[in-house]
Design an enzyme around this catalytic site. Structure first.
Site, PDB file in Angstrom:
ATOM      1  N   ASN A 213       0.804  -1.248   0.104  1.00 59.25           N
ATOM      2  CA  ASN A 213       0.019   0.034  -0.044  1.00 59.25           C
ATOM      3  C   ASN A 213       0.721   1.136   0.131  1.00 59.25           C
ATOM      4  OD1 ASN A 213       0.536  -0.957   2.638  1.00 59.25           O
ATOM      5  ND2 ASN A 213      -0.657   0.731   3.243  1.00 59.25           N
TER       6      ASN A 213
ATOM      7  N   GLU B  43       5.169  -4.332  12.053  1.00 56.08           N
ATOM      8  CA  GLU B  43       4.229  -3.017  11.907  1.00 56.08           C
ATOM      9  C   GLU B  43       3.103  -3.990  11.218  1.00 56.08           C
ATOM     10  OE1 GLU B  43       4.422  -0.024  12.892  1.00 56.08           O
ATOM     11  OE2 GLU B  43       6.714  -0.419  13.646  1.00 56.08           O
ATOM     12  N   LEU B  44       1.860  -3.961  11.857  1.00 56.43           N
ATOM     13  CA  LEU B  44       0.684  -4.809  11.260  1.00 56.43           C
ATOM     14  C   LEU B  44      -0.468  -3.986  11.124  1.00 56.43           C
ATOM     15  CD1 LEU B  44       1.364  -7.815  13.736  1.00 56.43           C
ATOM     16  CD2 LEU B  44       2.324  -7.583  11.402  1.00 56.43           C
TER      17      LEU B  44
ATOM     18  N   CYS C 231      -2.767   1.372   6.924  1.00 56.34           N
ATOM     19  CA  CYS C 231      -2.966   0.819   8.020  1.00 56.34           C
ATOM     20  C   CYS C 231      -3.796   1.684   9.340  1.00 56.34           C
ATOM     21  CB  CYS C 231      -1.829   0.361   8.760  1.00 56.34           C
ATOM     22  SG  CYS C 231      -0.328   1.443   8.743  1.00 56.34           S
TER      23      CYS C 231
ATOM     24  N   GLU D 171      -9.829  -5.458  10.274  1.00 57.13           N
ATOM     25  CA  GLU D 171      -9.416  -4.452   9.575  1.00 57.13           C
ATOM     26  C   GLU D 171      -9.989  -4.677   7.960  1.00 57.13           C
ATOM     27  OE1 GLU D 171      -5.173  -4.681   8.208  1.00 57.13           O
ATOM     28  OE2 GLU D 171      -5.093  -2.668   8.392  1.00 57.13           O
TER      29      GLU D 171
HETATM   30  P1  NAD Z   1       0.431  -9.079   3.557  1.00 50.40           P
HETATM   31  O1  NAD Z   1       0.516  -9.255   5.133  1.00 50.40           O
HETATM   32  O2  NAD Z   1      -0.493  -9.595   2.851  1.00 50.40           O
HETATM   33  O3  NAD Z   1       1.678  -8.831   2.800  1.00 50.40           O
HETATM   34  C1  NAD Z   1       2.931  -8.272   3.310  1.00 50.40           C
HETATM   35  C2  NAD Z   1       4.230  -8.767   2.874  1.00 50.40           C
HETATM   36  O4  NAD Z   1       4.343  -9.955   3.596  1.00 50.40           O
HETATM   37  C3  NAD Z   1       4.375  -9.047   1.382  1.00 50.40           C
HETATM   38  O5  NAD Z   1       5.495  -8.887   1.070  1.00 50.40           O
HETATM   39  C4  NAD Z   1       3.997 -10.645   1.639  1.00 50.40           C
HETATM   40  O6  NAD Z   1       4.610 -11.428   0.379  1.00 50.40           O
HETATM   41  C5  NAD Z   1       4.467 -11.178   2.990  1.00 50.40           C
HETATM   42  N1  NAD Z   1       4.347 -12.404   3.452  1.00 50.40           N
HETATM   43  C6  NAD Z   1       3.197 -12.767   3.444  1.00 50.40           C
HETATM   44  N2  NAD Z   1       3.154 -14.143   4.031  1.00 50.40           N
HETATM   45  C7  NAD Z   1       4.564 -14.014   4.478  1.00 50.40           C
HETATM   46  C8  NAD Z   1       5.229 -15.278   5.044  1.00 50.40           C
HETATM   47  N3  NAD Z   1       4.216 -16.297   5.498  1.00 50.40           N
HETATM   48  N4  NAD Z   1       6.336 -15.257   5.363  1.00 50.40           N
HETATM   49  C9  NAD Z   1       7.128 -14.107   4.949  1.00 50.40           C
HETATM   50  N5  NAD Z   1       6.495 -13.021   4.275  1.00 50.40           N
HETATM   51  C10 NAD Z   1       5.193 -13.153   3.954  1.00 50.40           C
HETATM   52  O7  NAD Z   1      -0.190  -7.350   3.715  1.00 50.40           O
HETATM   53  P2  NAD Z   1      -0.420  -6.653   2.344  1.00 50.40           P
HETATM   54  O8  NAD Z   1      -1.951  -7.062   1.988  1.00 50.40           O
HETATM   55  O9  NAD Z   1       0.506  -6.428   1.523  1.00 50.40           O
HETATM   56  O10 NAD Z   1      -0.628  -5.245   3.260  1.00 50.40           O
HETATM   57  C11 NAD Z   1      -1.720  -4.924   3.829  1.00 50.40           C
HETATM   58  C12 NAD Z   1      -1.466  -5.139   5.362  1.00 50.40           C
HETATM   59  O11 NAD Z   1      -0.209  -4.550   5.762  1.00 50.40           O
HETATM   60  C13 NAD Z   1      -2.659  -4.442   6.180  1.00 50.40           C
HETATM   61  O12 NAD Z   1      -3.121  -5.338   7.423  1.00 50.40           O
HETATM   62  C14 NAD Z   1      -2.120  -3.224   6.934  1.00 50.40           C
HETATM   63  O13 NAD Z   1      -2.656  -2.679   7.952  1.00 50.40           O
HETATM   64  C15 NAD Z   1      -0.595  -3.527   6.905  1.00 50.40           C
HETATM   65  N6  NAD Z   1       0.238  -2.209   7.069  1.00 50.40           N
HETATM   66  C16 NAD Z   1       0.553  -2.095   8.092  1.00 50.40           C
HETATM   67  C17 NAD Z   1       1.519  -0.773   8.237  1.00 50.40           C
HETATM   68  C18 NAD Z   1       2.150  -0.466   9.572  1.00 50.40           C
HETATM   69  O14 NAD Z   1       2.895   0.645   9.549  1.00 50.40           O
HETATM   70  N7  NAD Z   1       1.679  -1.055  10.643  1.00 50.40           N
HETATM   71  C19 NAD Z   1       1.672  -0.230   7.053  1.00 50.40           C
HETATM   72  C20 NAD Z   1       1.078  -0.520   5.904  1.00 50.40           C
HETATM   73  C21 NAD Z   1       0.403  -1.632   5.926  1.00 50.40           C
END
Ligand code: NAD
Length: 486
Positions: free
Chosen positions: A163, A259-260, A293, A387
């Site tokens: 995002n 950061e989730l 997020c 979320e």
């Molecule tokens: P996602 O969790 O689907 O993917 C994020 C990253 O993690 C991707 O690069 C993905 O390939 C990787 N990933 C997925 N499974 C994995 C595993 N088992 N092992 C290692 N890597 C893995 O998230 P998304 O859909 O890309 O982004 C949206 C989420 O991110 C939302 O929940 C949002 O709130 C969160 N987010 C948090 C922040 C923050 O700073 N707190 C900022 C931006 C987005």
């Protein structure tokens, strides 16, 4: 969507991945698709766990064996990188708004922020300092003198979401580099081109090629192989809670920053400036089509002002222009893909079928979902408890402020929240009671600067990001002590 234009990108990644100082093409490729029209805007490598192993070993060897990279050189390189990023602004805006979700005006803001993130990281060079140790404080310290310095942790694994494909990469890679680490980055599957273009900036700026690697690929293969690698010293992950849990399991006993997700809440008290509040809610709920997020998902308003606030939020929402990312007039672009828009649609439909009132929105066309305002949402609905990561906000009224505070504190998430009031005592009272990482007074929780400690508790994460805090986490004190003769 008559105004949609075919997306194109004049910049081509030199290849589909980079490690061991070499741009590489892989046998398997990952197509990068513009969600707006299904156009393939690029192809990158779909890396394998064996390639991850090779890359991590190479970065680790570079950190241990290559000639030292002194702090002054790191600072110079990152300052140059900030300058190059600003110079290549148009390229990044185009990448962000073709492979990502951002309309051009939002993409421009992201590039500007990333320039600041890299500049702030360069400036942290001044803070990479230690202290002398207080040996005089204990009889066991006799005849000793010593100090600690801040040393790199070693190899940082960085995993990023779709995002904010540039600034969230910058938030991990630039602090890791100024701290003297090597970095292996796995960008989101949907947005690897921006990450590769950022790597090119770093290399052009003079970052030693052996210290950085970018391996596009899937989370379950590349991501899992990266975080579980024994030569990775620290994992810096941003993404959803479910993936975060998987990362924690794969990483094992290893320093891990996460950061989730969030479930952005806002409290509106009786005396709030209601026009300003409504405008902030519309902006916070629908920016980047809610894929943030910090996005505002739940609003709790004092019942005396509820009708007025709903009316103003609906009016503000009606003015938003949903359309092509490439148009400057567009306020809200698509979600990252059609299944995401279908999920948002299903959650809204479910809430409405359970009795929620749809004030505006509720419409989908392909990956586009129209900004949606709900009221009277029954407790237990997914739009209130999970979320949504889409352009949907629910407004609830309260008689007792305690009920609103309790509802936010009972939520599974604890990232940031906002409170709107002219009464500073009331605002501080609420701020003290909310269990979140930050409370913004007269702003929604959708506000941050890149130098602040950013993060939250519960399902929102572990540790804090934000440039100075990331640098601190990515370096560790190392003590040198001398036992001398009296
Ligand atoms: P996602 O969790 O689907 O993917 C994020 C990253 O993690 C991707 O690069 C993905 O390939 C990787 N990933 C997925 N499974 C994995 C595993 N088992 N092992 C290692 N890597 C893995 O998230 P998304 O859909 O890309 O982004 C949206 C989420 O991110 C939302 O929940 C949002 O709130 C969160 N987010 C948090 C922040 C923050 O700073 N707190 C900022 C931006 C987005």
């Amino acid at each position: 969507m008559e105004s949609m234009t075919e997306s194109h990108t004049p910049w081509r990644a030199p290849a589909g991945a980079f490690w061991s100082s070499t741009w590489r093409d892989a046998a398997e490729t990952l197509a990068v698709v513009d969600a707006e029209n299904g156009t393939v805007v690029g192809k990158v490598a779909d890396c394998t766990p064996a390639e991850v192993d090779e890359a991590v070993r190479a970065v680790s060897a570079a950190v241990l064996n290559d000639e030292p990279w002194p702090v002054w050189r790191r600072r110079e390189a990152l300052h140059r990188a900030a300058g190059l990023l600003a110079e290549r602004r148009d390229r990044f805006v185009e990448l962000l708004s073709s492979e990502g979700c951002k309309p051009v005006r939002d993409a421009e803001r992201e590039v500007q922020r990333a320039v600041e993130t890299v500049r702030l990281s360069a400036e942290q060079a001044d803070r990479l300092e230690g202290r002398t140790l207080p040996f005089g404080d204990t009889p066991r310290g006799a005849n000793r003198v010593g100090w600690f310095t801040r040393e790199p942790v070693g190899v940082v694994a960085a995993i990023t979401p779709f995002n904010d494909p540039l600034n969230l990469v910058a938030h991990k890679v630039a602090p890791a580099l100024i701290g003297g680490n090597g970095v292996v980055l796995k960008p989101a599957e949907q947005t690897p081109l921006t990450a590769l273009a950022f790597l090119e900036v770093l290399l052009d700026a003079g970052v030693p090629a052996g210290r950085v690697a970018v391996l596009p690929g899937h989370g379950a293969s590349v991501g899992a192989a990266l975080v579980s690698h024994p030569l990775v010293d620290l994992v810096s992950f941003t993404g959803g809670w479910t993936s975060g849990n998987a990362v924690a399991r794969s990483a094992g006993a290893k320093k891990t920053l996460m950061e989730l997700g969030g479930l952005g809440a806002v409290i509106v008290l009786r005396d709030a400036d209601i026009h300003r509040t409504a405008a902030a809610i519309v902006d916070g709920a629908f920016g980047n089509a809610g894929q943030n997020c910090l996005s505002v998902q739940r609003v709790f308003v004092a019942h005396e002002r509820a009708e007025e606030l709903v009316d103003l939020v609906v009016r503000g929402t009606r003015e938003l222009l949903v359309g092509s990312k490439s148009e400057r007039i567009t306020d809200v672009g698509p979600l990252i893909d059609e299944p995401s828009a279908e999920r948002v649609e299903a959650w809204v439909t479910e809430a409405v079928e359970a009795g929620a009132r749809l004030q505006i929105g509720g419409k989908r066309d392909g990956a586009f979902y129209w900004p949606t305002v709900l009221t009277d949402v029954p407790a237990g609905s997914r739009v209130l408890g999970e979320e949504i990561f889409g352009p949907v906000v629910s407004i609830e009224s309260f008689d007792r402020l305690d009920a609103a505070v309790d509802a936010i504190n009972r939520s599974d998430y604890g990232l940031q929240a906002g409170v709107f009031t002219r009464d500073i005592d009331a605002a501080l009272g609420v701020a003290q009671r909310l269990r979140v990482g930050a409370v913004m007074i007269n702003d929604t929780g959708d506000y941050r600067i890149d130098a602040m400690p950013f993060g939250g508790g519960k399902r929102s994460g572990v540790g804090r990001e934000g440039v100075p805090y990331a640098v601190e986490a990515m370096t560790e004190p190392k003590i040198i002590a001398i036992h001398h003769s009296a």
